[in-house]
Design an enzyme around this catalytic site. Sequence first.
Site, PDB file in Angstrom:
ATOM      1  CD  GLU A  58     -53.387 -14.109 -24.666  1.00 41.61           C
ATOM      2  OE1 GLU A  58     -52.942 -14.200 -25.813  1.00 41.61           O
ATOM      3  OE2 GLU A  58     -53.383 -13.039 -24.008  1.00 41.61           O
ATOM      4  CG  ASP A  69     -45.765 -15.795 -29.899  1.00 40.44           C
ATOM      5  OD1 ASP A  69     -46.452 -14.925 -29.334  1.00 40.44           O
ATOM      6  OD2 ASP A  69     -46.211 -16.880 -30.289  1.00 40.44           O
TER       7      ASP A  69
END
Length: 282
Positions: A58, A69
């Site tokens: 990824e 995040d």
Amino acid sequence: MTAHISNYFSSLRNAQRDSLASRNQCALIPFVVAGDPDLETTAEVLRVLDFNGADLIELGFPYSDPLADGPVIQAAANRALQRGTKLEQVLEVVQATSPSLKAPLILFTYYNPILNQGIEQFLNKIAIAGIRGLIVPDMPLEEANELLEPAAAMGIEVALLVSPTSSKERIKAIAHSSQGFIYLVSVTGVTGMRSHISADVKDLLMQIRTVTDKPIGIGFGVSEPEQARQLRDWGADAVIVGSAFVRRLATGTPTQGLQAVGELCRNLKAAITTTEAKYASP
């Protein structure tokens, strides 16, 4: 040319379509941020991960407002943006590197960069570069078909996310629409390294299994071989590890970072493919 995501998982399963975990197998999906510390290192880290056992990789496109995040990945994205990393540059790296990789590449990006480019134009660019999968954490399920249908036409599979707060009805809808695999978020909140994985993840995994036979990958909070092996034992088809790789790559010189990434990749892979492997966290 690397395989499509769903074809890759199918090749790892047997004719009865059982889960990988039931046969003591689990795919490893490392995550790294494109352009951190630089694009040359990005090309090299893709090769290092591929060589050291990654089944899929990824690649995160740096974004200025990464809501999903945690601090480690946010910092990496900020560093990449400060160096002027652009989508076209990232795709040049992917196009030059992907033909030599066994592991299919999945692009992680927020929805706004896609909309800014235009959905068709964006998908066409990443398909030409060699991207085989797409994860868009902030894309509303209600708008997913606007991306899913043209992506499928271009050979790109969009994996959708199930969170611990998803209702049964929403889980069923996500499982029906998700392409390639289903991304199960193990925690409520942002990405990041955590000391343990909640047992609630096992229950949620079993709940998803009742509505689909699609592969299920678990991410957010996974950082150690012991955690990865626990998820495999619970029934995950794939384990997704991000912050632990990003932090190692940013530590020391690029060469030292690449060595640390390779070591972690090998240890994680050993933990989820052997029954009594002896390993140590780097």
